[in-house]
Write an enzyme that holds these catalytic residues in place. Sequence first.
Site, PDB file in Angstrom:
ATOM      1  CD  GLU A   1      42.090  46.907  35.690  1.00 23.45           C
ATOM      2  OE1 GLU A   1      42.517  47.030  36.843  1.00 23.45           O
ATOM      3  OE2 GLU A   1      42.436  45.971  34.921  1.00 23.45           O
TER       4      GLU A   1
ATOM      5  CE  LYS B   1      42.517  45.293  40.298  1.00 21.88           C
ATOM      6  NZ  LYS B   1      43.403  45.599  39.149  1.00 21.88           N
TER       7      LYS B   1
ATOM      8  CB  CYS C   1      42.068  43.139  36.500  1.00 16.71           C
ATOM      9  SG  CYS C   1      43.432  42.645  35.408  1.00 16.71           S
TER      10      CYS C   1
END
Length: 309
Positions: free
Chosen positions: A44, A130, A164
């Site tokens: 990430e 995200k 994540c």
Amino acid sequence: MTQLTAAVVQAGSKLFDTPAGLAKALDLMRDAAGRGAEVVVLPEAFLGGYPKGLDFGVRVGSRTPEGRETFRRYFESAITVPGPETDELGVLTRELGCHAVVGAVERAGSTLYCVALFFGPEGYLGKHRKLMPTAAERLIWGFGDGSTMPVVDSGHGRLGAAICWENYMPLFRTAMYAKGVDLWCAPTVDDRENWQATMRHVALEGRCFVLSANQYLLRSDLPGDVHPVQGDAPDTVLIGGGSTIVSPLGEVLAGPLRGGEGILVAELDLGDIPRGRFDFDATGHYARPDVFTLHVDETPRPPTRPRTP
């Protein structure tokens, strides 16, 4: 049986030095491909950096001039997508003949997004933004929408990405399972031990291979003029790794990697995917659409739109 060699890269990003971060990413991808990897996953925010331990001078109801300056530096370190950095990464995956998923910070207008970038032998293929930045990440990153949830067919398996803590979102996972993800890529900075349980759960639930790439970041990797809350001792571990590769039945094939940077490589037997889905397909024969239905809005949601006559 079809075999696929996959690699997850564990390394720290270069905060406020994107040219150095790009050079490091290219070197690591070449290294992974040299070990036979046909699919490579980087962590990430690898390009643009993950500012672990920085607060950007924010308190409820106030921002400091120093924090605004830190954000300026971070903003200028982000990349445009597509742009020069994605061009270089695409040239490399064309040269290597591999697929790659690379974590980055995207600059679009005056907003930053945490993204997973997809590449293949054809070059740049697309991105996932995200959907939900976690906690204080919302100070620095915007929210993605349903229009960037791609699944990329590599010819040997379909790649998708959850960044994540998106891996904790059951409805997001369901939407991705419905797209037939075979290789679940999980760029992350979560180094906790219980992350391993999450990766094994996703593998079992999706009956897919999980490729989780985490950063390993020391205080010494950050510029000297920023001060993370963890302290300024150079050997302070800011992100402790834990990269792993898991099979569709939850077997750990590689990792978790601790204590430093490195590359994990595993041979994936893609026959394990139908073997695993024999008795469980979350959005197929094990679903109950008569009881549960998920509606997914994949239309772009820009803040302004031309008026339709």
